[in-house]
Design an enzyme around this catalytic site. Structure first.
Site, PDB file in Angstrom:
ATOM      1  N   GLU A   1     -31.024 -37.748   1.924  1.00 27.58           N
ATOM      2  CA  GLU A   1     -32.362 -38.104   2.371  1.00 27.58           C
ATOM      3  C   GLU A   1     -33.407 -37.086   1.951  1.00 27.58           C
ATOM      4  O   GLU A   1     -33.124 -35.895   1.839  1.00 27.58           O
ATOM      5  CB  GLU A   1     -32.375 -38.231   3.897  1.00 27.58           C
ATOM      6  CG  GLU A   1     -31.633 -39.466   4.329  1.00 27.58           C
ATOM      7  CD  GLU A   1     -31.628 -39.654   5.824  1.00 27.58           C
ATOM      8  OE1 GLU A   1     -31.784 -40.803   6.257  1.00 27.58           O
ATOM      9  OE2 GLU A   1     -31.486 -38.677   6.556  1.00 27.58           O
TER      10      GLU A   1
ATOM     11  N   CYS B   1     -39.350 -32.408   2.450  1.00 26.01           N
ATOM     12  CA  CYS B   1     -38.083 -31.747   2.783  1.00 26.01           C
ATOM     13  C   CYS B   1     -36.991 -32.418   1.958  1.00 26.01           C
ATOM     14  O   CYS B   1     -36.805 -33.634   2.044  1.00 26.01           O
ATOM     15  CB  CYS B   1     -37.832 -31.927   4.284  1.00 26.01           C
ATOM     16  SG  CYS B   1     -36.232 -31.323   4.816  1.00 26.01           S
TER      17      CYS B   1
ATOM     18  N   CYS C   1     -22.000 -31.015   3.579  1.00 30.72           N
ATOM     19  CA  CYS C   1     -22.064 -29.547   3.519  1.00 30.72           C
ATOM     20  C   CYS C   1     -20.728 -29.005   3.987  1.00 30.72           C
ATOM     21  O   CYS C   1     -20.135 -29.522   4.937  1.00 30.72           O
ATOM     22  CB  CYS C   1     -23.190 -29.030   4.415  1.00 30.72           C
ATOM     23  SG  CYS C   1     -23.357 -27.217   4.356  1.00 30.72           S
TER      24      CYS C   1
ATOM     25  N   CYS D   1     -21.560 -25.825  10.383  1.00 27.61           N
ATOM     26  CA  CYS D   1     -22.220 -25.250  11.560  1.00 27.61           C
ATOM     27  C   CYS D   1     -22.005 -26.196  12.747  1.00 27.61           C
ATOM     28  O   CYS D   1     -22.044 -27.421  12.599  1.00 27.61           O
ATOM     29  CB  CYS D   1     -23.702 -25.034  11.295  1.00 27.61           C
ATOM     30  SG  CYS D   1     -23.977 -23.872   9.935  1.00 27.61           S
TER      31      CYS D   1
ATOM     32  N   CYS E   1     -24.622 -29.158  13.635  1.00 28.42           N
ATOM     33  CA  CYS E   1     -25.286 -29.832  12.522  1.00 28.42           C
ATOM     34  C   CYS E   1     -24.517 -31.077  12.108  1.00 28.42           C
ATOM     35  O   CYS E   1     -23.326 -31.007  11.819  1.00 28.42           O
ATOM     36  CB  CYS E   1     -25.405 -28.875  11.337  1.00 28.42           C
ATOM     37  SG  CYS E   1     -26.030 -29.672   9.842  1.00 28.42           S
TER      38      CYS E   1
ATOM     39  N   CYS F   1     -34.860 -32.673  11.731  1.00 29.27           N
ATOM     40  CA  CYS F   1     -33.911 -31.676  11.233  1.00 29.27           C
ATOM     41  C   CYS F   1     -32.486 -31.881  11.708  1.00 29.27           C
ATOM     42  O   CYS F   1     -32.257 -32.063  12.891  1.00 29.27           O
ATOM     43  CB  CYS F   1     -34.304 -30.350  11.851  1.00 29.27           C
ATOM     44  SG  CYS F   1     -34.908 -29.226  10.707  1.00 29.27           S
TER      45      CYS F   1
HETATM   46  N1  SAH Z   1     -28.163 -25.490   4.946  1.00 29.96           N
HETATM   47  C1  SAH Z   1     -29.416 -24.877   5.113  1.00 29.96           C
HETATM   48  C2  SAH Z   1     -30.600 -25.821   5.087  1.00 29.96           C
HETATM   49  C3  SAH Z   1     -30.498 -27.172   5.722  1.00 29.96           C
HETATM   50  S1  SAH Z   1     -30.587 -27.321   7.456  1.00 29.96           S
HETATM   51  C4  SAH Z   1     -29.430 -24.065   6.376  1.00 29.96           C
HETATM   52  O1  SAH Z   1     -28.522 -24.187   7.169  1.00 29.96           O
HETATM   53  O2  SAH Z   1     -30.362 -23.277   6.528  1.00 29.96           O
HETATM   54  C5  SAH Z   1     -32.271 -26.958   7.932  1.00 29.96           C
HETATM   55  C6  SAH Z   1     -32.320 -26.334   9.347  1.00 29.96           C
HETATM   56  O3  SAH Z   1     -31.975 -27.293  10.357  1.00 29.96           O
HETATM   57  C7  SAH Z   1     -31.346 -25.183   9.508  1.00 29.96           C
HETATM   58  O4  SAH Z   1     -31.953 -24.094  10.184  1.00 29.96           O
HETATM   59  C8  SAH Z   1     -30.273 -25.798  10.379  1.00 29.96           C
HETATM   60  O5  SAH Z   1     -29.520 -24.843  11.046  1.00 29.96           O
HETATM   61  C9  SAH Z   1     -31.081 -26.685  11.280  1.00 29.96           C
HETATM   62  N2  SAH Z   1     -30.304 -27.705  11.983  1.00 29.96           N
HETATM   63  C10 SAH Z   1     -29.105 -28.234  11.648  1.00 29.96           C
HETATM   64  N3  SAH Z   1     -28.717 -29.146  12.564  1.00 29.96           N
HETATM   65  C11 SAH Z   1     -29.688 -29.203  13.501  1.00 29.96           C
HETATM   66  C12 SAH Z   1     -29.875 -29.968  14.692  1.00 29.96           C
HETATM   67  N4  SAH Z   1     -28.983 -30.881  15.074  1.00 29.96           N
HETATM   68  N5  SAH Z   1     -30.995 -29.764  15.396  1.00 29.96           N
HETATM   69  C13 SAH Z   1     -31.934 -28.876  14.981  1.00 29.96           C
HETATM   70  N6  SAH Z   1     -31.818 -28.134  13.873  1.00 29.96           N
HETATM   71  C14 SAH Z   1     -30.707 -28.288  13.123  1.00 29.96           C
HETATM   72 FE1  SF4 Z   2     -24.677 -26.812   6.183  1.00 32.52          FE
HETATM   73 FE2  SF4 Z   2     -25.814 -27.854   8.348  1.00 32.52          FE
HETATM   74 FE3  SF4 Z   2     -24.898 -25.345   8.392  1.00 32.52          FE
HETATM   75 FE4  SF4 Z   2     -27.100 -25.919   6.955  1.00 32.52          FE
HETATM   76  S1  SF4 Z   2     -26.882 -26.085   9.190  1.00 32.52           S
HETATM   77  S2  SF4 Z   2     -25.317 -24.697   6.314  1.00 32.52           S
HETATM   78  S3  SF4 Z   2     -26.582 -28.019   6.257  1.00 32.52           S
HETATM   79  S4  SF4 Z   2     -23.654 -27.208   8.139  1.00 32.52           S
END
Ligand code: SAH
Ligand code: SF4
Length: 377
Positions: A93, A106, A113, A117, A120, A352
């Protein structure tokens, strides 16, 4: 016949080299570059100032193939989201967020990925594959083309006082699906196109890479293509961060903070943005905020607090607004500029970290839909 080369995969140097191999001059490559990226042209034959013989040669060997949008949704608040087909029933997306003085796109860097995390939904989906440079820059290419004509006021200034030259898309953030620094080469090719005057001509300050903290790749980015940097911090100590952002087990906070300081020696902005997802009862206490203040003491930074965006079976809840305000207050009292991200595009699931889980479901649904339409046709 060989598969034609997709010219969207090249940055300017790459295209000049590819032209040189065919005995063509560098200015020809730059001409084609401008047609592709500035004017969104996909047909060589429409490139009227390019010699006819070259147009014919290009049409034989090459193509200009952006990703296809299989869904285009507009939220009530104007946030617009595209679901892009990247083959094999995968989709990623791109989200456009219009604001009074700027327009931010964005974009995604990977399908899925690998970094997993805890909070996420992209991470929960697992890793599918890296996007090609054409698929990454193609998101900007497509958004630019589809948004054409609805510019923000010319000369408008954003909060940093930069004029945005009336561009529709004035800023690009790599905060969609995937970890950009885990797909380094293709991401850097796309970044170079964003910055190049023959393509999008964005300033380095207006292009942001967000990383979960892959330390060696942060050092490489600083050398090869320094743009604004956002780091997903999410915890003030290693024990908690190991759990929330597992890459921390490899590159713990002390190394990450040192890498941020090194990055700032070359960065276009004089601060790093720390992203911090607000998880109810997990990382949002006053003590966490105070520990953060101590952690970042030597790193010029701003904080962006992101209220957690829930998805099914995540196991986390969003912190209460009052808790977020108090948390922000502690950082602000310590002199750290702190903003809390507005949740935009909720009604199209464009917030996000909400992207992936939805994509997978929707992709299947969309594929089914497309198939049933084909069956009917
Ligand atoms: N992989 C990269 C960029 C993509 S995520 C990273 O992790 O930085 C963009 C941001 O959204 C990151 O700070 C990530 O930790 C945050 N994010 C991921 N899942 C989320 C969620 N469910 N709610 C709010 N922020 C989230
Ligand atoms: Fe990957 Fe999501 Fe962690 Fe960003 S926040 S590094 S997209 S798993």
């Amino acid at each position: 016949m060989e598969t034609p080369v997709n010219l969207l995969d090249f940055d300017v140097d790459g295209l000049v080299a590819w032209f040189a191999e065919r005995g063509e001059k560098p200015f020809r490559a730059r001409q084609v570059m401008r047609w592709m990226h500035r004017f969104g042209e996909t047909e060589f034959d429409n490139m009227t100032d390019v010699a006819k013989s070259l147009r014919a040669k290009l049409a034989q060997e090459a193509c200009i193939r952006p990703p296809q949008a299989i869904r285009d949704s507009v939220s009530e608040d104007g946030t617009r989201k595209w679901l892009l087909d990247v083959g094999n029933a995968n989709a990623v997306e791109a989200v456009f967020i219009p604001e009074t003085n700027r327009g931010t796109l964005c974009i995604s860097s990977q399908a899925g990925c690998a970094l997993d995390c805890a909070f996420c939904s992209t991470g929960k989906q697992g890793f599918n594959r890296n996007l090609s440079a054409a698929e990454i820059i193609g998101q900007l290419w497509l958004a630019n083309k589809l948004l054409g004509g609805t510019a923000t006021p010319a000369g408008a200034k954003d909060a940093d006082g930069d004029a945005d030259n009336g561009r529709v898309i004035s800023n690009v953030v790599m905060m969609g699906m995937g970890e950009p620094l885990a797909n380094f080469d293709n991401v850097v090719t796309a970044l170079r196109l964003m910055l190049d005057d023959h393509a999008y001509g964005l300033s380095r300050r207006r292009v942001t890479v967000s990383t979960s903290g892959i330390v060696p790749a942060m050092d490489r980015l600083r050398e090869e293509c320094p743009v604004a940097l956002a780091v997903s911090l999410h915890a003030p100590d290693d024990a908690l961060r190991d759990r929330l952002v597992p890459i921390n087990q490899k590159y713990p906070l002390r190394e990450l903070m040192a890498a941020c300081r090194r990055y700032l020696e070359r960065a276009p902005r004089d601060f790093v943005t720390f992203e911090y997802v607000m998880l109810d009862g997990v990382n949002d206490s006053d003590a966490h905020a105070r520990a953060l203040v101590a952690l970042v003491r030597d790193v010029p930074c701003k904080f962006n607090l992101i209220p957690f965006n829930p998805f099914p079976n995540s196991g986390f809840d969003r912190s209460q607004p009052e808790r977020i305000r108090r948390f922000a207050g502690i950082l602000i009292d310590a002199g750290i500029v702190t903003t809390t991200r507005k949740t935009r595009g909720d009604d199209v699931n464009a917030a996000c970290g909400q992207l992936a889980g939805q994509v997978q479901d929707r992709t299947r649904r969309t594929v089914r839909l497309v198939k049933s339409m084909e069956d009917r046709a």
